[in-house]
Design a protein around this motif. Structure first.
Motif, PDB file in Angstrom:
ATOM      1  N   ALA A  94      77.579  16.007  56.715  1.00 33.34           N
ATOM      2  CA  ALA A  94      76.748  15.253  57.654  1.00 33.34           C
ATOM      3  C   ALA A  94      75.355  15.865  57.773  1.00 33.34           C
ATOM      4  CB  ALA A  94      77.429  15.206  59.021  1.00 33.34           C
ATOM      5  N   ALA A  95      75.268  17.187  57.720  1.00 33.38           N
ATOM      6  CA  ALA A  95      73.978  17.859  57.855  1.00 33.38           C
ATOM      7  C   ALA A  95      73.035  17.537  56.706  1.00 33.38           C
ATOM      8  CB  ALA A  95      74.185  19.371  57.950  1.00 33.38           C
ATOM      9  N   ALA A  96      73.581  17.111  55.575  1.00 32.77           N
ATOM     10  CA  ALA A  96      72.747  16.783  54.419  1.00 32.77           C
ATOM     11  C   ALA A  96      71.792  15.631  54.706  1.00 32.77           C
ATOM     12  CB  ALA A  96      73.629  16.439  53.218  1.00 32.77           C
ATOM     13  N   ASP A  97      72.079  14.836  55.735  1.00 33.42           N
ATOM     14  CA  ASP A  97      71.190  13.725  56.093  1.00 33.42           C
ATOM     15  C   ASP A  97      69.807  14.224  56.517  1.00 33.42           C
ATOM     16  OD1 ASP A  97      73.226  11.932  55.597  1.00 33.42           O
ATOM     17  OD2 ASP A  97      73.791  11.691  57.704  1.00 33.42           O
ATOM     18  N   LEU A  98      69.696  15.488  56.887  1.00 34.49           N
ATOM     19  CA  LEU A  98      68.421  16.038  57.342  1.00 34.49           C
ATOM     20  C   LEU A  98      67.570  16.596  56.209  1.00 34.49           C
ATOM     21  CD1 LEU A  98      69.674  17.995  60.506  1.00 34.49           C
ATOM     22  CD2 LEU A  98      68.411  15.831  60.478  1.00 34.49           C
ATOM     23  N   ARG A  99      68.072  16.557  54.995  1.00 39.31           N
ATOM     24  CA  ARG A  99      67.355  17.196  53.895  1.00 39.31           C
ATOM     25  C   ARG A  99      65.978  16.593  53.645  1.00 39.31           C
ATOM     26  NH1 ARG A  99      72.184  18.261  49.396  1.00 39.31           N
ATOM     27  NH2 ARG A  99      73.366  19.753  50.694  1.00 39.31           N
ATOM     28  N   GLY A 100      65.839  15.305  53.822  1.00 39.14           N
ATOM     29  CA  GLY A 100      64.546  14.671  53.593  1.00 39.14           C
ATOM     30  C   GLY A 100      63.462  15.248  54.485  1.00 39.14           C
ATOM     31  N   ASP A 101      63.803  15.514  55.757  1.00 37.89           N
ATOM     32  CA  ASP A 101      62.832  16.065  56.709  1.00 37.89           C
ATOM     33  C   ASP A 101      62.661  17.570  56.547  1.00 37.89           C
ATOM     34  OD1 ASP A 101      62.380  13.590  57.882  1.00 37.89           O
ATOM     35  OD2 ASP A 101      63.992  13.858  59.348  1.00 37.89           O
ATOM     36  N   GLN A 157      80.269  24.692  48.747  1.00 35.66           N
ATOM     37  CA  GLN A 157      80.527  23.823  47.599  1.00 35.66           C
ATOM     38  C   GLN A 157      81.815  24.174  46.870  1.00 35.66           C
ATOM     39  OE1 GLN A 157      78.147  26.086  47.705  1.00 35.66           O
ATOM     40  NE2 GLN A 157      77.813  27.105  45.736  1.00 35.66           N
ATOM     41  N   GLU A 158      82.364  25.360  47.129  1.00 34.51           N
ATOM     42  CA  GLU A 158      83.629  25.743  46.509  1.00 34.51           C
ATOM     43  C   GLU A 158      84.829  25.144  47.227  1.00 34.51           C
ATOM     44  OE1 GLU A 158      83.895  29.853  44.955  1.00 34.51           O
ATOM     45  OE2 GLU A 158      81.973  30.150  45.972  1.00 34.51           O
ATOM     46  N   TYR A 159      84.579  24.463  48.339  1.00 37.99           N
ATOM     47  CA  TYR A 159      85.654  23.811  49.085  1.00 37.99           C
ATOM     48  C   TYR A 159      85.693  22.304  48.859  1.00 37.99           C
ATOM     49  CZ  TYR A 159      86.495  28.106  51.712  1.00 37.99           C
ATOM     50  OH  TYR A 159      86.823  29.393  52.057  1.00 37.99           O
ATOM     51  N   ASP A 160      84.576  21.738  48.419  1.00 38.42           N
ATOM     52  CA  ASP A 160      84.520  20.281  48.261  1.00 38.42           C
ATOM     53  C   ASP A 160      83.432  19.925  47.254  1.00 38.42           C
ATOM     54  OD1 ASP A 160      83.882  17.440  48.709  1.00 38.42           O
ATOM     55  OD2 ASP A 160      85.164  17.613  50.481  1.00 38.42           O
ATOM     56  N   ALA A 161      83.795  19.161  46.231  1.00 36.40           N
ATOM     57  CA  ALA A 161      82.841  18.804  45.172  1.00 36.40           C
ATOM     58  C   ALA A 161      81.712  17.921  45.675  1.00 36.40           C
ATOM     59  CB  ALA A 161      83.580  18.100  44.034  1.00 36.40           C
ATOM     60  N   GLN A 162      81.909  17.255  46.815  1.00 37.95           N
ATOM     61  CA  GLN A 162      80.864  16.380  47.350  1.00 37.95           C
ATOM     62  C   GLN A 162      79.758  17.172  48.056  1.00 37.95           C
ATOM     63  OE1 GLN A 162      82.858  13.458  49.789  1.00 37.95           O
ATOM     64  NE2 GLN A 162      83.451  12.221  48.030  1.00 37.95           N
ATOM     65  N   ILE A 163      79.990  18.444  48.312  1.00 38.68           N
ATOM     66  CA  ILE A 163      78.926  19.284  48.868  1.00 38.68           C
ATOM     67  C   ILE A 163      78.097  19.794  47.698  1.00 38.68           C
ATOM     68  CG2 ILE A 163      78.369  21.410  50.109  1.00 38.68           C
ATOM     69  CD1 ILE A 163      80.915  21.053  51.706  1.00 38.68           C
ATOM     70  N   ALA A 214      72.804  28.247  45.278  1.00 37.40           N
ATOM     71  CA  ALA A 214      73.517  29.114  46.210  1.00 37.40           C
ATOM     72  C   ALA A 214      73.365  30.569  45.772  1.00 37.40           C
ATOM     73  CB  ALA A 214      74.993  28.735  46.264  1.00 37.40           C
ATOM     74  N   PRO A 215      73.066  31.473  46.696  1.00 43.06           N
ATOM     75  CA  PRO A 215      72.941  32.888  46.340  1.00 43.06           C
ATOM     76  C   PRO A 215      74.213  33.421  45.676  1.00 43.06           C
ATOM     77  CG  PRO A 215      72.096  32.499  48.545  1.00 43.06           C
ATOM     78  CD  PRO A 215      72.777  31.237  48.128  1.00 43.06           C
ATOM     79  N   ALA A 216      74.041  34.411  44.835  1.00 41.36           N
ATOM     80  CA  ALA A 216      75.166  34.954  44.058  1.00 41.36           C
ATOM     81  C   ALA A 216      75.893  36.049  44.825  1.00 41.36           C
ATOM     82  CB  ALA A 216      74.665  35.467  42.713  1.00 41.36           C
ATOM     83  N   HIS A 217      76.150  35.806  46.116  1.00 45.58           N
ATOM     84  CA  HIS A 217      76.978  36.713  46.900  1.00 45.58           C
ATOM     85  C   HIS A 217      77.697  35.887  47.954  1.00 45.58           C
ATOM     86  CE1 HIS A 217      72.794  36.992  48.675  1.00 45.58           C
ATOM     87  NE2 HIS A 217      73.477  36.498  49.677  1.00 45.58           N
ATOM     88  N   SER A 218      78.603  36.512  48.672  1.00 42.25           N
ATOM     89  CA  SER A 218      79.457  35.792  49.612  1.00 42.25           C
ATOM     90  C   SER A 218      78.671  35.180  50.769  1.00 42.25           C
ATOM     91  CB  SER A 218      80.526  36.736  50.156  1.00 42.25           C
ATOM     92  OG  SER A 218      81.283  37.293  49.102  1.00 42.25           O
ATOM     93  N   ALA A 252      68.497  29.377  60.502  1.00 35.95           N
ATOM     94  CA  ALA A 252      69.932  29.460  60.247  1.00 35.95           C
ATOM     95  C   ALA A 252      70.514  28.074  59.974  1.00 35.95           C
ATOM     96  CB  ALA A 252      70.632  30.106  61.441  1.00 35.95           C
ATOM     97  N   HIS A 253      70.142  27.107  60.793  1.00 33.25           N
ATOM     98  CA  HIS A 253      70.675  25.746  60.615  1.00 33.25           C
ATOM     99  C   HIS A 253      70.205  25.128  59.301  1.00 33.25           C
ATOM    100  CE1 HIS A 253      70.982  21.304  61.563  1.00 33.25           C
ATOM    101  NE2 HIS A 253      72.216  21.751  61.720  1.00 33.25           N
ATOM    102  N   ASN A 254      69.011  25.474  58.875  1.00 35.38           N
ATOM    103  CA  ASN A 254      68.508  24.937  57.613  1.00 35.38           C
ATOM    104  C   ASN A 254      69.394  25.326  56.436  1.00 35.38           C
ATOM    105  OD1 ASN A 254      66.331  23.534  58.607  1.00 35.38           O
ATOM    106  ND2 ASN A 254      64.834  25.144  58.211  1.00 35.38           N
ATOM    107  N   ARG A 255      70.056  26.461  56.533  1.00 38.22           N
ATOM    108  CA  ARG A 255      70.952  26.873  55.449  1.00 38.22           C
ATOM    109  C   ARG A 255      72.212  26.007  55.414  1.00 38.22           C
ATOM    110  NH1 ARG A 255      68.567  29.730  51.685  1.00 38.22           N
ATOM    111  NH2 ARG A 255      70.332  31.119  51.295  1.00 38.22           N
ATOM    112  N   VAL A 256      72.598  25.487  56.569  1.00 33.73           N
ATOM    113  CA  VAL A 256      73.691  24.517  56.619  1.00 33.73           C
ATOM    114  C   VAL A 256      73.238  23.194  56.019  1.00 33.73           C
ATOM    115  CG1 VAL A 256      75.257  23.231  58.140  1.00 33.73           C
ATOM    116  CG2 VAL A 256      74.703  25.628  58.641  1.00 33.73           C
ATOM    117  N   VAL A 257      72.046  22.766  56.404  1.00 31.73           N
ATOM    118  CA  VAL A 257      71.482  21.525  55.864  1.00 31.73           C
ATOM    119  C   VAL A 257      71.366  21.611  54.342  1.00 31.73           C
ATOM    120  CG1 VAL A 257      69.443  20.031  55.835  1.00 31.73           C
ATOM    121  CG2 VAL A 257      70.220  21.046  57.994  1.00 31.73           C
ATOM    122  N   ALA A 258      70.975  22.778  53.848  1.00 30.54           N
ATOM    123  CA  ALA A 258      70.826  22.972  52.404  1.00 30.54           C
ATOM    124  C   ALA A 258      72.163  22.964  51.677  1.00 30.54           C
ATOM    125  CB  ALA A 258      70.101  24.284  52.127  1.00 30.54           C
ATOM    126  N   GLY A 259      73.253  23.166  52.418  1.00 31.65           N
ATOM    127  CA  GLY A 259      74.584  23.122  51.817  1.00 31.65           C
ATOM    128  C   GLY A 259      75.106  24.454  51.321  1.00 31.65           C
TER     129      GLY A 259
END
Length: 284
Positions: A63-70, A128-134, A140-144, A186-193
């Protein structure tokens, strides 16, 4: 002090040893928990979110991906630069605030070291490792994922920059804006996926805990006692970072995702104290 006759790299190395003294990270593999201690006292504690907890937040990430345009321009800029966004309420300038920038760099060294140790030990996968639609809009950074590094670092910088710049009292609105900006980063990282909300819940508390501990060690908070925080991260769908909860925990109040307690006295860090004093002079 001899410290101020050195080149910046040597100065940072000396201050890093000063700030890391007594700081440790420990894990309980069976309980899947991690603790950050200072001088043997527990400063921060968290449990690893369950796999079911992460899965429960997948729909929120979509759902947060809807904010990517802004948000795209700031998300892209924040992959390598968060200080410019946090400093927006202030006139932070390299020509005028050399020591402030060095102070922030000095604080970030132990903050990032602890953050990366927790990421390694808790070993949590990216969304993205939990759902292919993300499908993240950035690499994504190369760490946890857990805790969020951007949340940890943004809240640590906001805490230190607010205090050293005098953003309190009649200037408290400046500190509030920096905290709001940290939450947006912090929230922008959620929006970014690339992060779950629970990554931010933990990261924000970790960043503020470490920053306040370091400020106490620098003698900048009027003593050497600080608050210890436990992040309750049994993630459920809808669980998001709340500044009200974060503030409540650090003031000893009731918070949904945090428990707080007082940490025993922490040892002074004289080199960090000297650097803080030099930085503070730039704002008077």
């Amino acid at each position: 002090m001899n410290l101020f006759r050195w080149d910046p790299g040597s100065r940072q190395s000396a201050v890093f040893v000063d700030t890391m003294s007594g700081l440790d990270v420990a894990f309980d593999a069976a309980a899947e928990t991690a603790s950050v201690t200072v001088g043997g006292a527990k400063l921060f504690h968290t449990d690893r979110p369950s796999e079911a907890g992460f899965t429960a937040q997948v729909d929120d990430i979509k759902a947060a991906a809807d904010l990517r345009g802004d948000r795209a321009p700031e998300i892209l800029a924040q992959t390598t630069d968060i200080l410019s966004f946090l400093a927006m309420p202030l006139s932070l300038n390299l020509a005028r605030h050399k020591w402030t920038i060095e102070l922030l760099q000095a604080v970030m060294l132990p903050v990032v070291a602890v953050e990366k140790a927790l990421k390694n030990g808790l070993a949590c996968r990216r969304p993205q490792e939990y759902d292919a639609q993300i499908q993240p809009m950035i690499t994504a950074p190369a760490h946890s994922a857990f805790p969020s590094g951007h949340a940890t670092e943004a809240f640590a910088i906001a805490e230190v920059l607010s205090l050293v710049s005098g953003a309190s009292g009649d200037r408290a609105a400046y500190g509030e804006q920096m905290t709001l900006q940290a939450a947006r980063i912090a929230h922008n990282r959620v929006v970014a996926g690339v992060h779950f909300h629970v990554d931010n819940i933990c990261g924000a508390a970790l960043g503020r805990s470490l920053a306040r501990m370091l400020l106490h060690r620098a003698g900048a908070l009027g003593g050497h006692h600080c608050i210890g925080v436990k992040a309750q991260t049994a993630a459920l769908a809808g669980a998001k970072l709340s500044l009200d909860d974060l503030d409540a925990a650090f003031s000893g109040g009731t918070a949904d995702h945090y428990d707080a307690s007082e940490v025993a006295s922490v040892a002074p860090a004289p080199l960090l104290a000297a650097l803080f004093a030099a930085a503070q002079d730039e704002w008077t």
